[in-house]
Design a protein around this motif. Structure first.
Motif, PDB file in Angstrom:
ATOM      1  N   MET A  19       0.842  -1.182   0.000  1.00 34.42           N
ATOM      2  CA  MET A  19       0.000   0.000   0.000  1.00 34.42           C
ATOM      3  C   MET A  19       0.881   1.237   0.000  1.00 34.42           C
ATOM      4  O   MET A  19       1.117   1.837   1.022  1.00 34.42           O
TER       5      MET A  19
ATOM      6  N   GLN B 133      -4.541   7.664   1.900  1.00 37.13           N
ATOM      7  CA  GLN B 133      -4.881   6.527   2.764  1.00 37.13           C
ATOM      8  C   GLN B 133      -5.835   6.972   3.864  1.00 37.13           C
ATOM      9  O   GLN B 133      -6.768   6.254   4.203  1.00 37.13           O
TER      10      GLN B 133
ATOM     11  N   ALA C 205      -5.559  -0.372  -0.532  1.00 33.59           N
ATOM     12  CA  ALA C 205      -5.818   0.304   0.746  1.00 33.59           C
ATOM     13  C   ALA C 205      -7.268   0.105   1.155  1.00 33.59           C
ATOM     14  O   ALA C 205      -7.553  -0.193   2.319  1.00 33.59           O
TER      15      ALA C 205
END
Length: 101
Positions: free
Chosen positions: A1, A8, A39
């Motif tokens: 990620m 995020q 994510a």
């Protein structure tokens, strides 16, 4: 990620139903990338594990009590207020997500 940390946070807030309506476009743009989708999947799984308690991971002694104390100290958003803020913006995006009412 390896998504930008700010994105995020937007994806996490979206998964938690806490994203402000004016930030939806940025979050959905992030979800249009591989990293954004990863994510989203991670935050969705984390949320599901926290809600059901069926994560298959043995937690340290007292973890649940410590987490409960920390969460009790946080203000929870009113679900109706979150839905009223987010649902109209999601409907306008026409991306196939139908908010539950």
């Amino acid at each position: 990620m390896d998504t930008h940390p700010g994105l995020q946070e937007h994806i996490s807030a979206l998964a938690d139903g806490e994203l402000a309506a004016h930030e939806l476009e940025l979050a959905f743009a992030a979800l249009d990338t591989d990293a954004g989708r990863q994510a989203w999947q991670a935050y969705r799984l984390i949320g599901e594990a926290l809600r059901t308690g069926q994560d298959g991971v043995a937690l340290s002694a007292g973890f649940e009590a410590r987490l409960a104390r920390r969460l009790a100290g946080e203000a929870a958003p009113a679900p109706a207020a979150v839905l009223a803020t987010v649902a109209p913006a999601v409907e306008q995006l026409d991306i196939g997500i139908v908010p539950q009412r």
